[in-house]
Design a protein around this motif. Structure first.
Motif: not given
Length: 423
Positions: A17-21, A358-363, A393-397
């Motif tokens: 999850v990244r944040k870009a202003s 702007n929040d961006i989530s991707f795999w 944020d960073k997540f791995e199942h």
């Protein structure tokens, strides 16, 4: 450029999850269909020449659009002002035997160089991390956009030059924030000395030598005498101290920090205390004799330095964001139309509007992904509106492998249709 690591979202494992202003607030998913650079077998046309593309080609359209802009040659641009001030200083301080400037200036060399020029000529080892595809812009495996103006050192030495400055745009894949941009500008300086030049002002200097065969230490190379190294180092630091004093004014606190570069030894970084803060402004050192010898100047010893024009301009003119150098807004450009290049000027902000998030989530896939791939993607889509990118944020199942394994075991245990046969 679009990150090849995002081609197959279905196989991805790690969620970032990244944040870009600086761009409108929204949440978007970046999926497949995004391809990097150019397909192998294609041809890239750049600055009037054609370059075949291969698996190393990774130039983004955003970066390609910057090639040829040459901000350092745009009159009254802040980078041009810095370049002209440095030129003026060297022309006035260092004069040859016939009253002409000792240092020649090259500010229009092509930014396209070979990988040999950018790395091998500077003794950068094949396994050195600075060669990574994730950190550079490659046209193909043999050509790239220069990562530093040092890429021209060997050629100019080979041409017989003993004192020169090189100014140009350089390209590196980097993070997104107010002080990093994939294109910036450097100024490189080189000076060589023959035995007579170096020892001319020393009493009984005719008995001193430039070279010897000894062992390498922290203070000298194996081929240099200590007397020669100390004089070259003194001349280098004196030259650079005069330069920053010319730029920043008298009474400047300066300190030297030992560092490492593959093409100089010993090597130093200069830091200045400006407004109560220590700032690194340039790197320098005694040139590796192996480099000098390979360029045909075996009877000379020399120094080299390199500085970033944006870094100096941001300090001198109080420019808060590196993206502003690419602005074509007249409100920005007119602030630097000065009658005297040495005139003091402080940048005045153009806008008071607050940033938006702007929040961006991707795999992402587990392999063949570099963080700079994402930064290039952001710049390609968001352009210069994006001020900063942070990983928040960073997540791995943790059970994904087990889930897949259990699913396969279950499928293997179940009949594939019809009745079970008995023998």
């Amino acid at each position: 450029m679009v990150c090849s690591a995002l081609r197959r979202v279905a196989h991805a494992r790690v969620c970032l999850v990244r944040k870009a202003s600086g761009v409108p607030r929204s949440r978007r998913c970046l999926g497949s269909g995004l391809a990097a650079g150019g397909a192998p077998g294609g041809v890239l046309e750049l600055l009037g020449k054609s370059y075949p593309q291969d698996d190393y080609s990774n130039l983004s359209s955003r970066v390609l659009a910057r090639v040829g802009r040459n901000l350092h040659n745009l009159q009254h641009h802040p980078l041009w002002l810095i370049k002209e001030r440095v030129k003026q200083h060297f022309y006035a301080q260092y004069v040859g035997r016939f009253g002409t400037p000792l240092f020649s200036v090259y500010d229009d060399l092509s930014p396209v160089v070979t990988t040999w020029q950018n790395f091998d000529s500077l003794l950068i080892p094949a396994e050195h991390p600075s060669r990574k595809k994730g950190d550079n812009y490659y046209l193909n495996r043999t050509h790239m956009l220069r990562a530093h103006t040092s890429a021209h050192q060997w050629d100019l030495l080979r041409a017989g030059l003993d004192a020169f400055l090189v100014v140009g745009d350089v390209y590196r894949r980097d993070q997104v924030d107010s002080r990093h941009y994939p294109v910036f500008h450097q100024l490189e300086g080189v000076r060589l000395f023959c035995q007579h030049e170096l020892f001319a002002s020393i009493k009984d200097g005719e008995s001193l030598q430039l070279f010897e065969q000894s062992s390498r230490s922290a203070r000298k190379q194996e081929t240099h005498t200590m007397e020669a190294v100390k004089l070259v180092e003194f001349h280098l630091k004196q030259t650079l101290t005069r330069l920053v004093t010319h730029l920043f004014g008298d009474g400047l606190d300066i300190r030297w920090v030992d560092c490492y570069f593959p093409f100089t030894h010993p090597s130093f970084e200069m830091e200045i205390n400006f407004h109560g803060e220590w700032l690194e402004v340039l790197g320098c050192g005694v040139m590796e004799q192996q480099l000098v010898n390979s360029a045909g100047a075996q009877d000379r010893i020399g120094w080299a330095f390199g500085l970033g024009l944006e870094r100096l301009a941001m300090i001198l003119y109080d420019i808060p964001d590196i993206r502003l150098f690419w602005s074509e807004d007249e409100r920005f450009l007119k602030q630097f139309r000065l009658s005297d290049i040495n005139q003091k000027v402080t940048f005045q902000p153009l806008s008071k509007y607050p940033a938006v998030i702007n929040d961006i989530s991707f795999w992402l896939p587990s392999e063949n992904y570099a963080e700079n791939d994402f930064y290039d993607l952001v710049r390609t889509i968001g352009g210069d509106l994006v001020e900063k990118v942070d990983l928040i944020d960073k997540f791995e199942h943790p059970n994904e492998e087990n889930v897949v394994s259990r699913q396969r075991e279950k499928e293997a245990a179940e009949p594939r249709g019809g009745k079970e046969r008995k023998c």
